[in-house]
Design an enzyme around this catalytic site. Structure first.
Site, short mmCIF file in Angstrom:
data_model
loop_
_atom_site.label_atom_id
_atom_site.label_comp_id
_atom_site.label_asym_id
_atom_site.label_seq_id
_atom_site.Cartn_x
_atom_site.Cartn_y
_atom_site.Cartn_z
N CYS A 85 17.90 9.03 -2.34
CA CYS A 85 18.06 10.14 -1.41
C CYS A 85 19.23 9.90 -0.45
O CYS A 85 19.26 8.89 0.25
CB CYS A 85 16.77 10.37 -0.62
SG CYS A 85 16.95 11.74 0.53
N ASP A 187 22.66 17.47 -13.01
CA ASP A 187 23.36 18.64 -13.53
C ASP A 187 22.96 19.07 -14.93
O ASP A 187 23.79 19.64 -15.65
CB ASP A 187 24.88 18.43 -13.46
CG ASP A 187 25.37 18.42 -12.02
OD1 ASP A 187 24.54 18.28 -11.11
OD2 ASP A 187 26.59 18.55 -11.81
C1 LIG Z 1 16.38 20.33 -2.19
C2 LIG Z 1 16.37 19.01 -2.93
C3 LIG Z 1 15.34 18.12 -2.73
C4 LIG Z 1 15.33 16.90 -3.42
N1 LIG Z 1 14.29 16.03 -3.21
C5 LIG Z 1 14.25 14.87 -3.93
C6 LIG Z 1 13.16 13.97 -3.77
O1 LIG Z 1 12.22 14.21 -3.00
N2 LIG Z 1 13.17 12.83 -4.52
C7 LIG Z 1 14.19 12.54 -5.40
O2 LIG Z 1 14.16 11.51 -6.07
N3 LIG Z 1 15.24 13.37 -5.54
C8 LIG Z 1 15.28 14.51 -4.84
N4 LIG Z 1 16.34 15.36 -5.02
C9 LIG Z 1 17.39 15.00 -5.98
C10 LIG Z 1 17.02 15.47 -7.40
O3 LIG Z 1 15.85 14.83 -7.84
C11 LIG Z 1 18.12 15.15 -8.40
O4 LIG Z 1 18.34 13.76 -8.42
C12 LIG Z 1 19.43 15.85 -8.08
O5 LIG Z 1 19.23 17.16 -7.62
C13 LIG Z 1 20.34 15.88 -9.31
O6 LIG Z 1 19.66 16.38 -10.42
P1 LIG Z 1 19.69 17.95 -10.83
O7 LIG Z 1 21.13 18.32 -11.00
O8 LIG Z 1 18.88 18.00 -12.11
O9 LIG Z 1 19.06 18.70 -9.70
C14 LIG Z 1 16.37 16.57 -4.34
C15 LIG Z 1 17.41 17.49 -4.53
C16 LIG Z 1 17.42 18.70 -3.85
C17 LIG Z 1 18.56 19.66 -4.10
#
Ligand SMILES: Cc1cc2nc3c(=O)[nH]c(=O)nc-3n(C[C@H](O)[C@H](O)[C@H](O)COP(=O)(O)O)c2cc1C
Length: 313
Positions: A85, A187
């Site tokens: 995070c 992504d």
């Molecule tokens: C609003 C928001 C909240 C998120 N909360 C968490 C979380 O609580 N724990 C975590 O490991 N990643 C969290 N992430 C990151 C996502 O798990 C992920 O690693 C990141 O968005 C990239 O992957 P994606 O493109 O599939 O979204 C969060 C991302 C966003 C945008």
């Protein structure tokens, strides 16, 4: 994902299918150990959410270990430690991605949590603090060495936040460097980006975040494509029904209407994107004063001229 993948969302998306494992929002270990009610609720899985992971974060190994014990005792299939995070409020207390800058502390945390629980343990990392300081291999090896059963790698660094250009290299490098399962993240927004991440990294599994918030059918579509099976895309009415079911579930979880409305608006910001005239729908949802107004809008979306003479912008 904080404020989004709550128990209601996870229940509904699992019902659609294609999902191997769901994970809670991140849960502060300190709050869990103090048994703060709101924190404890975030860490609860649905009774039939199997396998389900609970993600914890923090910086004090003994506190994370105690939180992990509670999580395992409450029935989690997997304990996941957040080292990814980038948020200031989390990193300021040396949790989340800040741990990438303190490998000794990261090691102590994984060792303490490993010693505390028998359930599978995973760690979610980014590729480093900044593009000039990537240490995903060091951290991944530490995790494996201290007994983690799997590692999730988001290819971005903490400094990248949610920007940067897709780079499969960190995930591919971790995949080659460790013997435990590696989950690739970052992504995946459609089938081509899912296949690309798998092909270019060799990772064992995908974690889909925002893509699944926008399109809760995406995991099923990816799973069906990988299995060579047909996929029937959802209709706009199916997508509206998903949001309506989310509203119903959220109503029963939140104690106040305004709390539930805020949560619904947060998810709708993503899920409306896959709907016809999604921008107009989003605006209506954002301006809604209560949940029934959102429900009424969703029940008639997209508006037809016969039903609603107002042109959709
Ligand atoms: C609003 C928001 C909240 C998120 N909360 C968490 C979380 O609580 N724990 C975590 O490991 N990643 C969290 N992430 C990151 C996502 O798990 C992920 O690693 C990141 O968005 C990239 O992957 P994606 O493109 O599939 O979204 C969060 C991302 C966003 C945008």
């Amino acid at each position: 994902m904080e404020g989004l993948t709550d128990v209601t969302f996870r229940r509904l998306i699992r019902r659609i299918g294609g999902i191997g494992l769901t994970c809670t929002e991140f849960v502060p270990a300190e709050g869990l150990v103090r048994q703060v009610r709101r924190v404890r609720e975030t860490a609860m899985l649905d009774p039939d959410e199997r396998p389900g992971a609970v993600q914890i974060y923090g910086r004090r190994p003994e506190v994370l270990a105690e939180a992990a014990r509670w999580v395992a005792a409450s029935g989690a299939s997997v304990v996941d430690i957040n080292m990814g995070c980038p948020a200031r409020k989390v990193c300021a207390h040396s949790g989340g991605a800040a741990l990438l800058g303190d490998p000794a502390l990261a090691r102590s945390i994984v060792a303490a949590v490993r010693a505390a629980v028998d359930v599978p343990l995973t760690v979610k990392i980014r590729s480093g603090l900044t593009p000039g300081h990537r240490n995903h291999l060091e951290i991944a090896r530490i995790c494996e060495g201290e007994g983690a059963d799997g590692i999730v790698v988001h290819w971005r660094t903490r400094e990248d936040a949610f920007g940067g250009t897709f780079d499969p290299k960190p995930i591919a490098e971790v995949r080659r460097a460790v013997g435990i399962p590696v989950v690739g993240n970052g992504d995946v927004v459609d089938v081509p980006s899912a296949l690309r991440l798998l092909d270019e990294t060799g990772c064992h599994a995908l974690m889909i975040g925002r893509g699944a918030l926008c399109d809760p059918w995406l995991p099923l579509e990816v799973a069906r494509t990988l299995a060579g099976e047909p996929f029937e895309p959802p209709t706009p009415a199916d997508r509206c029904a998903f949001l309506l079911a989310y509203i119903e579930g959220t109503r029963s979880v939140f104690r106040t209407e305004s709390g539930a409305l805020g949560r619904v608006k947060k998810l709708a910001a993503y899920t409306t994107r896959a709907l016809p005239h999604g921008g107009a729908l989003r605006r209506r949802v954002f301006h809604a004063r209560d949940l029934s107004e959102v429900e009424a809008t969703l029940r008639t979306w997209p508006p037809t001229l016969a039903r609603d003479p107002t042109p959709v912008p």
